[in-house]
Motif scaffolding. Sequence first.
Motif, PDB file in Angstrom:
ATOM      1  N   ILE A 631      52.620  28.013 -13.492  1.00 49.55           N
ATOM      2  CA  ILE A 631      52.566  29.109 -12.518  1.00 49.55           C
ATOM      3  C   ILE A 631      51.205  29.776 -12.652  1.00 49.55           C
ATOM      4  O   ILE A 631      50.888  30.363 -13.689  1.00 49.55           O
ATOM      5  N   THR A 632      50.395  29.654 -11.600  1.00 49.39           N
ATOM      6  CA  THR A 632      49.015  30.136 -11.657  1.00 49.39           C
ATOM      7  C   THR A 632      48.815  31.292 -10.689  1.00 49.39           C
ATOM      8  O   THR A 632      49.137  31.181  -9.505  1.00 49.39           O
ATOM      9  N   ALA A 633      48.301  32.400 -11.213  1.00 56.69           N
ATOM     10  CA  ALA A 633      48.012  33.573 -10.397  1.00 56.69           C
ATOM     11  C   ALA A 633      46.507  33.762 -10.285  1.00 56.69           C
ATOM     12  O   ALA A 633      45.813  33.853 -11.302  1.00 56.69           O
ATOM     13  N   ASN A 634      46.026  33.798  -9.053  1.00 55.97           N
ATOM     14  CA  ASN A 634      44.613  34.088  -8.789  1.00 55.97           C
ATOM     15  C   ASN A 634      44.509  35.556  -8.408  1.00 55.97           C
ATOM     16  O   ASN A 634      45.028  35.975  -7.370  1.00 55.97           O
ATOM     17  N   ILE A 635      43.843  36.326  -9.250  1.00 53.93           N
ATOM     18  CA  ILE A 635      43.860  37.773  -9.079  1.00 53.93           C
ATOM     19  C   ILE A 635      42.460  38.362  -9.085  1.00 53.93           C
ATOM     20  O   ILE A 635      41.494  37.720  -9.540  1.00 53.93           O
ATOM     21  N   GLU A 636      42.361  39.558  -8.544  1.00 51.65           N
ATOM     22  CA  GLU A 636      41.141  40.353  -8.631  1.00 51.65           C
ATOM     23  C   GLU A 636      41.492  41.649  -9.347  1.00 51.65           C
ATOM     24  O   GLU A 636      42.401  42.373  -8.936  1.00 51.65           O
ATOM     25  N   LYS A 688      37.359  38.546 -10.356  1.00 54.07           N
ATOM     26  CA  LYS A 688      38.250  37.393 -10.239  1.00 54.07           C
ATOM     27  C   LYS A 688      38.671  36.865 -11.613  1.00 54.07           C
ATOM     28  O   LYS A 688      37.844  36.691 -12.507  1.00 54.07           O
ATOM     29  N   ASN A 689      39.969  36.598 -11.719  1.00 53.43           N
ATOM     30  CA  ASN A 689      40.543  36.007 -12.922  1.00 53.43           C
ATOM     31  C   ASN A 689      41.631  35.018 -12.517  1.00 53.43           C
ATOM     32  O   ASN A 689      42.270  35.179 -11.464  1.00 53.43           O
ATOM     33  N   VAL A 690      41.823  34.014 -13.358  1.00 46.68           N
ATOM     34  CA  VAL A 690      42.902  33.059 -13.153  1.00 46.68           C
ATOM     35  C   VAL A 690      43.814  33.120 -14.365  1.00 46.68           C
ATOM     36  O   VAL A 690      43.375  32.879 -15.500  1.00 46.68           O
ATOM     37  N   VAL A 691      45.068  33.478 -14.113  1.00 50.02           N
ATOM     38  CA  VAL A 691      46.071  33.552 -15.179  1.00 50.02           C
ATOM     39  C   VAL A 691      47.100  32.460 -14.936  1.00 50.02           C
ATOM     40  O   VAL A 691      47.606  32.323 -13.821  1.00 50.02           O
ATOM     41  N   ARG A 692      47.399  31.714 -15.988  1.00 48.07           N
ATOM     42  CA  ARG A 692      48.336  30.608 -15.821  1.00 48.07           C
ATOM     43  C   ARG A 692      49.407  30.657 -16.904  1.00 48.07           C
ATOM     44  O   ARG A 692      49.105  30.847 -18.087  1.00 48.07           O
TER      45      ARG A 692
END
Length: 774
Positions: A631-636, A688-692
């Motif tokens: 489950i990958t969240a692309n967030i700012e 920008k960050n990518v949390v998985r």
Amino acid sequence: MKTTIFKFADRKRWMALTIFLGTITLPVLAQHDPVQPFQGKIGKTIEETEQWWQEQPKAPKNAPNVVWILLDDVGFGATSAFGGLIETPNFEKLAHNGLRYTNFHTTGICSPTRAALLTGRNPHSVGMGHHAELGIGAPGYNGNIPFEAGTVAEIFRENGYNTFALGKWHGNQPRDLTIAGPYNRYPTGRGFEHFYGFLGGATDQWHPQLVEETAPIDIEPNTRHLNQLLTDKTISYIANQKSADPDKPFFVYYATGAAHAPHHVSREWSDRYKGKFDGGWDQYRENVFKRQQALGLVPKGTVLPPRQTGIKPWETLSADEKKIYARFMEVYAGFLSYTDYEVGRVVDYLKQIDQLDNTLIFLVVGDNGGSKEGTYNGTTGIAEKSQGDDAKFLLSQYDKIGTEFSFPNYPLGWSQATNTPFRYWKSDVNAEGASHTTLIVHYPKGIKEKGSLRNQYTHVTDILPTTIELTGVKVPEVINGYPQRPLHGTSLVYSFENAAAQTRHNQQYYELHGGRSMYKDGWKASVYHPRNVFGETTTDINFIADFKRDKWELYNLSEDWNEINDLSAKYPEKLEELKKLFDQEAEKYNVYPLKNFRAGLTPPAIREKSVIYEGTTIKTRVYIGKGAVNITANIEVPAKNPAGVIFSNGGLIGGTSLYVQNNKLQYLLNDGINQIVLTANKSLATGKNVVRVEFTEDKKVNLYLNNEKVAEQTNVNKTRYLSSASSDGFSIGKDLNSPVTKSYVGTFAFNGVVKSLVIEQDEDKEEKVGLLKK
């Protein structure tokens, strides 16, 4: 010359678009009330013009308002209005000023009963042979009420009524319940001008997943019970309608979530019953049966049947079992009494605005009998068996039962008790315990013998024809372009002034997941079909699928109201006669093919990749397979004090939440008992960050930040935490409905931006094959 016809199915159905070799004939809209030619006179000036308006649909003169009230999972012997020990003073008040039907029947389970009620037709004939979500590709079970079977709302709207639906719907296939629609089979697509409620079979009463019209709505942080929300909205609809047009009648369909699980209610109500069920279910049955005999609710000579197989005598239970089982019943009773209170608020409002005497009320106290889903031990909604000793674990949850930290249902002993005097329970339509519930009719203008009983055999399909006769409305031959099929029910008006009137609804078939019965003129043939679920004597799939092994029974209900004496050996000719009649009815109403409980289901689509985008304001369902999941969240991330939920699924009795709190990225897993928190060892950077989140096949959970592992947890049962994703769904940017944790307040909206949430998994083909074999 070749003619090509295209047919369109929409709320307003185009009958045909005919194309003649390049010449297009415009489509014609077929309606019950077609546009009429102008009947005035057009002059060159307004003074020379004779104005004319097409007449709008208008209800018959002095037509009453109509309120249908439908409760869920309530047995014959539950409420005080029918001899039960659960206090329902408002139901009693309606009964004392109306009629009680003691021989009333539903279809034995939720969706079919609702379809039969709303259409006045047998459930299989309108595609609802079982729950809508268990639909298969056969006419009797596809889960779609055909447009040729107009609903009560479509009929009454065509006759000049305003139409409102509130509460439980449970009439759509799950695939149609996303924001992508289609909406033509939602309540507002089937004649209701307004809808406020939930679309599935059950919802959290403290944190309901509500829809208004066709749009899911966010009511969190919610402080009101669903019963109160429904009643408040009902009163609002009526107040607005009568203020705008006092002479126009309304139709209200008020379908509570009560008393279906989860049994949620405040302690104010459940504690009213503290200690009142300590005598147990055996004592309850005996006391209620005596009350029913004294009230004349059961025929003379009726005998209380033995305790159902598998239910232990109360006196043999341990002290712990007695304590926790009694608490389950206290909560259920409080839930039902509170529902009575909220129904009473609606009735009181009608009296307050001088509409009660001119309102026809049908109160169906149970779309089926007491629930069997609580199993023999009861459930708090958590995987109890993984906790060790059932009674010991349940007792540890004592104070949570009925609160938002539970999803409870009572043990089967209480199901049979609240079904007194009948055998069996919800969904087992071979017996009266599934289908024989209660009906109250309140209509001051049309009922003279107030407070009296009626024992004619009646069925849920009878309510619509009765309502039609009493209101004087006309059933259109065509609704929205669809020719209408005949109703199957029988009006009950014949019995209003004559308690001794001979029954007119003299035969009725029943079928659910292979169990079936046939009633005719007091006789009933029935057969129980095993379901391969808890409590069955066999798990042999071949045995279960073989309907030829099912053993039919025969009962004379005129002499043996609750089916104690099987007469199949004594009257084999009568049994064969009824079996033949069942076969005829089954052919007529699309009952075939018979099938086991979940046989023939199309397995849910398990996508290898699902994407939930920025701007999503509701929960999105995603089916999770057995393999690894990412489950990958692309967030700012904002520059100052980032905080809030990035995504969540599930709620307080099980789920997960990825959130930022106190400048720390955390992933919380909640199984309803314990919470595990993975805290990142690195901070989020601005921008920008990518949390998985990674669930591996070897039961590990890894948390990654920008492709770097920042936390991990071993020995994690993924199903326990992600099982809600297919029913409850994922929410992004906040924690909708029941929160996963109380570690934060309310929905805890993220103060940054979630650009997208990507769920990736391997499609599990073995899982699909296994489902199809069941």
